[in-house]
Scaffold this motif. Structure first.
Motif, PDB file in Angstrom:
ATOM      1  N   ILE A  12       0.854  -1.187   0.000  1.00  0.00           N
ATOM      2  CA  ILE A  12       0.000   0.000   0.000  1.00  0.00           C
ATOM      3  C   ILE A  12       0.885   1.231   0.000  1.00  0.00           C
ATOM      4  CG2 ILE A  12      -1.576   1.379   1.377  1.00  0.00           C
ATOM      5  CD1 ILE A  12      -3.092  -0.883   2.064  1.00  0.00           C
ATOM      6  N   ILE A  13       0.983   1.884  -1.099  1.00  0.00           N
ATOM      7  CA  ILE A  13       1.850   3.040  -1.213  1.00  0.00           C
ATOM      8  C   ILE A  13       1.228   4.106  -2.118  1.00  0.00           C
ATOM      9  CG2 ILE A  13       4.325   3.376  -1.099  1.00  0.00           C
ATOM     10  CD1 ILE A  13       4.420   0.589  -1.126  1.00  0.00           C
ATOM     11  N   LEU A  14       1.696   5.310  -1.998  1.00  0.00           N
ATOM     12  CA  LEU A  14       1.188   6.387  -2.838  1.00  0.00           C
ATOM     13  C   LEU A  14       2.295   7.396  -3.065  1.00  0.00           C
ATOM     14  CD1 LEU A  14      -1.304   7.772  -4.136  1.00  0.00           C
ATOM     15  CD2 LEU A  14      -1.637   8.941  -1.972  1.00  0.00           C
ATOM     16  N   THR A  15       2.371   7.976  -4.269  1.00  0.00           N
ATOM     17  CA  THR A  15       3.350   9.019  -4.502  1.00  0.00           C
ATOM     18  C   THR A  15       2.998  10.212  -3.617  1.00  0.00           C
ATOM     19  OG1 THR A  15       2.064   9.820  -6.349  1.00  0.00           O
ATOM     20  CG2 THR A  15       3.860   8.325  -6.842  1.00  0.00           C
ATOM     21  N   LYS A 293      13.220  10.699  -3.873  1.00  0.00           N
ATOM     22  CA  LYS A 293      13.576  11.940  -3.195  1.00  0.00           C
ATOM     23  C   LYS A 293      15.090  12.012  -3.116  1.00  0.00           C
ATOM     24  CE  LYS A 293       9.492  12.784  -0.374  1.00  0.00           C
ATOM     25  NZ  LYS A 293       9.296  14.115  -0.946  1.00  0.00           N
ATOM     26  N   GLY A 294      15.630  13.178  -3.443  1.00  0.00           N
ATOM     27  CA  GLY A 294      17.078  13.286  -3.447  1.00  0.00           C
ATOM     28  C   GLY A 294      17.657  12.308  -4.463  1.00  0.00           C
ATOM     29  N   ASN A 295      18.586  11.485  -4.023  1.00  0.00           N
ATOM     30  CA  ASN A 295      19.242  10.536  -4.923  1.00  0.00           C
ATOM     31  C   ASN A 295      18.791   9.104  -4.687  1.00  0.00           C
ATOM     32  OD1 ASN A 295      20.873  12.542  -6.147  1.00  0.00           O
ATOM     33  ND2 ASN A 295      22.225  12.507  -4.369  1.00  0.00           N
ATOM     34  N   GLY A 296      17.648   8.914  -4.015  1.00  0.00           N
ATOM     35  CA  GLY A 296      17.210   7.556  -3.714  1.00  0.00           C
ATOM     36  C   GLY A 296      15.705   7.424  -3.719  1.00  0.00           C
ATOM     37  N   GLU A 297      15.243   6.225  -3.362  1.00  0.00           N
ATOM     38  CA  GLU A 297      13.818   5.936  -3.287  1.00  0.00           C
ATOM     39  C   GLU A 297      13.464   5.576  -1.854  1.00  0.00           C
ATOM     40  OE1 GLU A 297      13.171   2.879  -6.178  1.00  0.00           O
ATOM     41  OE2 GLU A 297      12.841   4.328  -7.792  1.00  0.00           O
ATOM     42  N   TYR A 298      12.324   6.087  -1.379  1.00  0.00           N
ATOM     43  CA  TYR A 298      11.935   5.956   0.013  1.00  0.00           C
ATOM     44  C   TYR A 298      10.440   5.709   0.098  1.00  0.00           C
ATOM     45  CZ  TYR A 298      16.471   8.180   0.263  1.00  0.00           C
ATOM     46  OH  TYR A 298      17.795   8.464   0.089  1.00  0.00           O
ATOM     47  N   PRO A 299       9.977   5.143   1.213  1.00  0.00           N
ATOM     48  CA  PRO A 299       8.528   4.918   1.353  1.00  0.00           C
ATOM     49  C   PRO A 299       7.780   6.240   1.361  1.00  0.00           C
ATOM     50  CG  PRO A 299       9.660   4.522   3.433  1.00  0.00           C
ATOM     51  CD  PRO A 299      10.722   4.674   2.387  1.00  0.00           C
ATOM     52  N   SER A 300       6.624   6.267   0.731  1.00  0.00           N
ATOM     53  CA  SER A 300       5.822   7.492   0.672  1.00  0.00           C
ATOM     54  C   SER A 300       5.172   7.761   2.021  1.00  0.00           C
ATOM     55  CB  SER A 300       4.743   7.365  -0.396  1.00  0.00           C
ATOM     56  OG  SER A 300       3.824   6.345  -0.046  1.00  0.00           O
ATOM     57  N   SER A 301       4.728   8.982   2.205  1.00  0.00           N
ATOM     58  CA  SER A 301       4.107   9.375   3.472  1.00  0.00           C
ATOM     59  C   SER A 301       2.887   8.522   3.795  1.00  0.00           C
ATOM     60  CB  SER A 301       3.700  10.852   3.419  1.00  0.00           C
ATOM     61  OG  SER A 301       4.828  11.674   3.280  1.00  0.00           O
ATOM     62  N   ILE A 302       2.004   8.340   2.803  1.00  0.00           N
ATOM     63  CA  ILE A 302       0.777   7.604   3.090  1.00  0.00           C
ATOM     64  C   ILE A 302       1.070   6.140   3.372  1.00  0.00           C
ATOM     65  CG2 ILE A 302       0.254   7.168   0.654  1.00  0.00           C
ATOM     66  CD1 ILE A 302      -2.227   7.809   3.588  1.00  0.00           C
ATOM     67  N   SER A 303       2.087   5.568   2.724  1.00  0.00           N
ATOM     68  CA  SER A 303       2.418   4.167   2.996  1.00  0.00           C
ATOM     69  C   SER A 303       2.938   4.008   4.420  1.00  0.00           C
ATOM     70  CB  SER A 303       3.436   3.644   1.991  1.00  0.00           C
ATOM     71  OG  SER A 303       4.698   4.244   2.188  1.00  0.00           O
ATOM     72  N   LEU A 305       2.089   5.920   7.006  1.00  0.00           N
ATOM     73  CA  LEU A 305       0.950   6.064   7.912  1.00  0.00           C
ATOM     74  C   LEU A 305       0.089   4.811   7.929  1.00  0.00           C
ATOM     75  CD1 LEU A 305      -0.155   9.753   7.247  1.00  0.00           C
ATOM     76  CD2 LEU A 305       1.466   8.871   8.937  1.00  0.00           C
ATOM     77  N   LEU A 306      -0.159   4.228   6.763  1.00  0.00           N
ATOM     78  CA  LEU A 306      -0.983   3.023   6.693  1.00  0.00           C
ATOM     79  C   LEU A 306      -0.295   1.829   7.354  1.00  0.00           C
ATOM     80  CD1 LEU A 306      -2.397   3.401   3.088  1.00  0.00           C
ATOM     81  CD2 LEU A 306      -3.773   3.185   5.161  1.00  0.00           C
ATOM     82  N   GLU A 307       1.005   1.746   7.217  1.00  0.00           N
ATOM     83  CA  GLU A 307       1.727   0.626   7.813  1.00  0.00           C
ATOM     84  C   GLU A 307       1.852   0.754   9.321  1.00  0.00           C
ATOM     85  OE1 GLU A 307       6.260  -1.175   7.970  1.00  0.00           O
ATOM     86  OE2 GLU A 307       5.623  -0.062   6.186  1.00  0.00           O
ATOM     87  N   LYS A 308       2.197   1.959   9.800  1.00  0.00           N
ATOM     88  CA  LYS A 308       2.473   2.147  11.216  1.00  0.00           C
ATOM     89  C   LYS A 308       1.233   2.455  12.047  1.00  0.00           C
ATOM     90  CE  LYS A 308       7.254   3.783  10.660  1.00  0.00           C
ATOM     91  NZ  LYS A 308       7.860   2.597  11.306  1.00  0.00           N
ATOM     92  N   GLU A 311      -4.797   1.844  12.691  1.00  0.00           N
ATOM     93  CA  GLU A 311      -5.942   2.087  13.577  1.00  0.00           C
ATOM     94  C   GLU A 311      -6.441   3.527  13.498  1.00  0.00           C
ATOM     95  OE1 GLU A 311      -2.355   3.436  15.754  1.00  0.00           O
ATOM     96  OE2 GLU A 311      -2.855   1.716  14.492  1.00  0.00           O
ATOM     97  N   LYS A 312      -5.650   4.425  12.932  1.00  0.00           N
ATOM     98  CA  LYS A 312      -6.055   5.827  12.813  1.00  0.00           C
ATOM     99  C   LYS A 312      -6.998   6.071  11.629  1.00  0.00           C
ATOM    100  CE  LYS A 312      -3.604   7.552  16.225  1.00  0.00           C
ATOM    101  NZ  LYS A 312      -4.232   8.232  17.398  1.00  0.00           N
ATOM    102  N   PHE A 313      -7.118   5.090  10.744  1.00  0.00           N
ATOM    103  CA  PHE A 313      -7.982   5.212   9.580  1.00  0.00           C
ATOM    104  C   PHE A 313      -9.338   4.558   9.875  1.00  0.00           C
ATOM    105  CE2 PHE A 313      -3.736   5.571   8.039  1.00  0.00           C
ATOM    106  CZ  PHE A 313      -3.778   6.368   6.917  1.00  0.00           C
ATOM    107  N   PHE A 314     -10.399   5.183   9.390  1.00  0.00           N
ATOM    108  CA  PHE A 314     -11.702   4.531   9.436  1.00  0.00           C
ATOM    109  C   PHE A 314     -11.792   3.589   8.243  1.00  0.00           C
ATOM    110  CE2 PHE A 314     -16.189   4.531   7.963  1.00  0.00           C
ATOM    111  CZ  PHE A 314     -16.704   3.775   9.000  1.00  0.00           C
ATOM    112  N   LYS A 315     -12.096   2.328   8.525  1.00  0.00           N
ATOM    113  CA  LYS A 315     -12.162   1.317   7.461  1.00  0.00           C
ATOM    114  C   LYS A 315     -13.619   1.117   7.060  1.00  0.00           C
ATOM    115  CE  LYS A 315      -8.100  -0.995   9.354  1.00  0.00           C
ATOM    116  NZ  LYS A 315      -7.987  -0.084  10.485  1.00  0.00           N
TER     117      LYS A 315
END
Length: 355
Positions: A12-15, A293-303, A305-308, A311-315
């Protein structure tokens, strides 16, 4: 449907949509030293002797010469824990060198060092949990809690599935064509056009774009025209791999992005209704597993939040789809879901001043 926990952790990831998680704290510590010719300002962070950055957030850092003369990003060097954060971008403006520090993993006891002209300013820092309440996110218990963001709620409830239609109709001259380069997608072909109102129900845009979609995909069957804001528009964008065959009878092609965007022209002057922007987007899972970002690839912000913090999201369960919803106190709501091929994001921004 695959195991939800594994999906959340793995795909689950998003740009980035760092607009989703922009920090609302207004604290701006400034450092300078008698033995340096420059100062450092960090925007939106908490702490002083030890800074507390929040994971999944991005922070602007300004470096300025004490005499106000020009300074350039290439002359400023940073040292930090690259296992948990990255200087994602930079630019020069108004005698300042600006940098963005993106935090993608929790950490503690780290040191941020900024060096210019052979002199260094240092500060200790931690990357702590994301504070949803401080960012004005509120928990909801029902889909009906989105009633104050009725256009977003209606879009969620209207989601349907479009099957790729054969033979393919082929793009015609009602579509604009462009070629576009981006750090995340590289070079690709973009087809776009304005979405007119549906003849049968002018409160919503027409879905006449559906036969032109080059793959099977979910879409909102109700996307409000927001006619209360007359100086506005909604456009559809279809991003495809470079030189994709799109003529009559072409084969199915996985889209790099499918988007609907509503926006107000000059919202400060022309908006008469609180909803000033709204969107629905889909991107292939394999293309949005990470963001560049910069010179590499990193997990997106929304990914992150969804991973960590699932429980903060209404399903909300819509047929076989599980939709993850974030609601803000005043500014709007966002939602996310996925199928085997695409990751979807949708939402709306509201400015209550225009109510």
């Amino acid at each position: 449907m695959k195991n939800i926990a594994k999906i959340l952790i793995c795909i689950i990831i998003l740009t980035s949509c760092l607009s989703l998680v922009g920090c609302s704290i207004n604290f701006q510590p400034i450092w300078f030293s008698a033995n340096t010719e420059f100062s450092v300002t960090v925007y939106g962070v908490s702490g002083w002797d030890v800074l507390d950055f929040q994971v999944a957030d991005s922070y602007r850092i300004a470096v300025k010469k004490m005499d106000g003369s020009d300074i350039y990003c290439d002359d400023v060097k940073f040292d930090y824990n690259s296992e948990s954060g990255v200087i994602s971008s930079s630019y020069d403006s108004r005698n300042n060198a600006y940098f963005y520090f993106y935090c993608y993993e929790l950490s503690s006891g780290d040191k941020l060092s900024i060096t210019y002209g052979g002199k260094t300013i240092e500060v200790d820092y931690n990357i702590i949990d994301f504070d949803f309440e401080a960012h004005d996110y509120v928990a909801i218990d029902s889909i009906d809690d989105l009633d104050k963001y009725s256009e977003v709620k209606e879009m969620i409830l209207s989601i349907k599935y479009h099957e790729f239609e054969e033979p393919f109709i082929g793009f015609d001259d009602t579509w604009n064509f462009d070629r576009y380069d981006s750090a995340s997608l590289g070079s690709h072909d973009v087809y776009s056009r304005y979405c007119e109102a549906d003849e049968n129900d002018p409160n919503y845009i027409s879905t006449s774009y559906l036969p032109y979609l080059t793959d099977s995909i979910y879409y909102p069957s109700k996307f409000d025209t927001v006619s209360e804001n007359p100086v506005s528009g909604t456009d559809v964008y279809i991003y495809l791999p470079l030189d994709s065959a799109v003529g009559e009878g072409a084969s199915k092609v996985k889209m790099e992005r499918f988007s609907l965007y509503y926006s107000v022209c000059d919202p400060c002057c022309t908006a008469r209704y609180p909803l000033t922007s709204m969107s629905f987007s889909a991107e292939p899972i394999e293309l949005v597993q990470t963001i560049t970002k910069g010179n590499g690839e990193y997990p997106s912000s929304i990914s992150i939040l969804l991973e960590k913090y699932p429980e903060k999201f209404f399903k909300y369960q819509l047929g076989e789809l599980t939709i993850y919803i974030l609601c803000e106190k005043e500014e709007g709501a966002s939602a996310y879901f996925f199928d085997e091929t695409y990751f979807y994001s949708l939402g709306g921004y509201y400015n209550q001043e225009y109510k």
